[in-house]
Design an enzyme around this catalytic site. Structure first.
Site, short mmCIF file in Angstrom:
data_model
loop_
_atom_site.label_atom_id
_atom_site.label_comp_id
_atom_site.label_asym_id
_atom_site.label_seq_id
_atom_site.Cartn_x
_atom_site.Cartn_y
_atom_site.Cartn_z
N CYS A 95 -6.49 3.26 5.06
CA CYS A 95 -5.33 3.66 4.26
C CYS A 95 -5.32 3.03 2.86
CB CYS A 95 -4.05 3.40 5.05
SG CYS A 95 -2.71 4.46 4.52
N HIS A 192 -4.43 4.67 11.27
CA HIS A 192 -3.98 3.38 11.80
C HIS A 192 -3.96 3.51 13.32
CE1 HIS A 192 -2.47 1.85 7.94
NE2 HIS A 192 -1.99 3.05 7.71
N1 GLN Z 1 0.30 2.71 -0.59
C1 GLN Z 1 -0.57 3.76 -0.12
C2 GLN Z 1 0.11 5.12 0.01
O1 GLN Z 1 1.29 5.19 0.28
C3 GLN Z 1 -1.19 3.33 1.21
C4 GLN Z 1 -0.19 3.30 2.34
C5 GLN Z 1 -0.69 2.59 3.59
O2 GLN Z 1 -1.64 1.84 3.57
N2 GLN Z 1 -0.02 2.82 4.69
O3 GLN Z 1 -0.57 6.14 -0.15
#
Ligand code: GLN
Length: 235
Positions: A95, A192
């Site tokens: 992510c 995740h």
């Molecule tokens: N900040 C990034 C987004 O919202 C990654 C989010 C995350 O790692 N859950 O795209």
């Protein structure tokens, strides 16, 4: 492998990027290596410490925009991860960690420079992608259906230098069509879960990339039950 045949697993920046049980990915890798009799050393490297370049597998997880931007700045100025990859290290990024492997990403409405280790760019989506994510994996990876949970605002666009990890079956992934990206021994995903608990074959792929070894099968009844439960939730 590096020192005295120990497999060195390095979890980067747990203080900045660890919002969805990312430590689980480290634990799964270490356990699956251990069950094959591979000696393992785990290191957790906080953002105010130098990144060692002698690791075999680097893990970097998800996080909110502010910590993500800070992590990218620190990794660029540190240079240790780039040196490790030049040595042939394996990288698993999730992510926010995945987005910052690319050329650029958006955090708090601002375009930020990424590490340029994967040929991807990320921009802002109109909606947040939240929920179960499944996909049919790139045949070159030889993996079963990817299962995970996604929560991101960004959308990721793949350049010629990478292949998608999977074709999206449910959820959004990169852009509603493809999910994740990989090149060489660097792989990124929006999954995740933690991802390696849900996708043990992916954990074994990373171990094979890092060691060059053929790995004996292990008892995967529990991860199989978890996979079946999560996959049936989206059928
Ligand atoms: N900040 C990034 C987004 O919202 C990654 C989010 C995350 O790692 N859950 O795209």
């Amino acid at each position: 492998m590096s020192t005295e045949s120990h497999l060195r697993l390095i979890w980067l920046y747990p203080d900045l990027l660890s919002t969805y049980g990312d430590r689980g990915n480290l634990l799964i890798l270490a356990r699956r290596a251990d069950l094959r009799g591979l000696p393992v050393e785990c290191a957790e490297v906080r953002a105010d410490h130098p990144v060692p370049s002698d690791g075999d597998v680097y893990l970097i997880g998800g996080g909110e925009d502010g910590p993500q931007a800070l992590a990218a700045q620190r990794l660029i100025s540190d240079g240790g991860l780039h040196r490790a990859i030049d040595r042939g290290a394996t990288v698993f990024s999730v992510c926010a960690g995945y987005q910052l492997m690319g050329h650029s990403f958006f955090a708090k409405g601002t375009q930020c420079a990424g590490l340029g280790l994967l040929d991807i760019t990320s921009d802002r989506g109109e909606t947040r992608a939240v929920g179960e994510l499944t996909g049919e994996c790139d045949p070159m990876l030889g993996l079963p259906t990817l299962t995970g949970f996604e929560n991101h605002g960004g959308r990721t666009h793949l350049g010629q230098g990478v292949r998608p990890v999977a074709r999206v079956a449910s959820g959004i992934g990169n852009d509603g069509t493809s999910e994740g990206a990989w090149h060489g021994k660097i792989l990124g995903t929006y999954s995740h879960g933690p991802a390696l608990a849900r996708n043990p074959a992916l954990a074994d792929l990373l171990l094979r990339w890092a060691t060059g070894l053929t790995l004996e099968p292990i008892d995967d009844r529990w991860p199989t039950r978890l996979r079946e439960e999560r996959l049936s939730a989206v059928r």
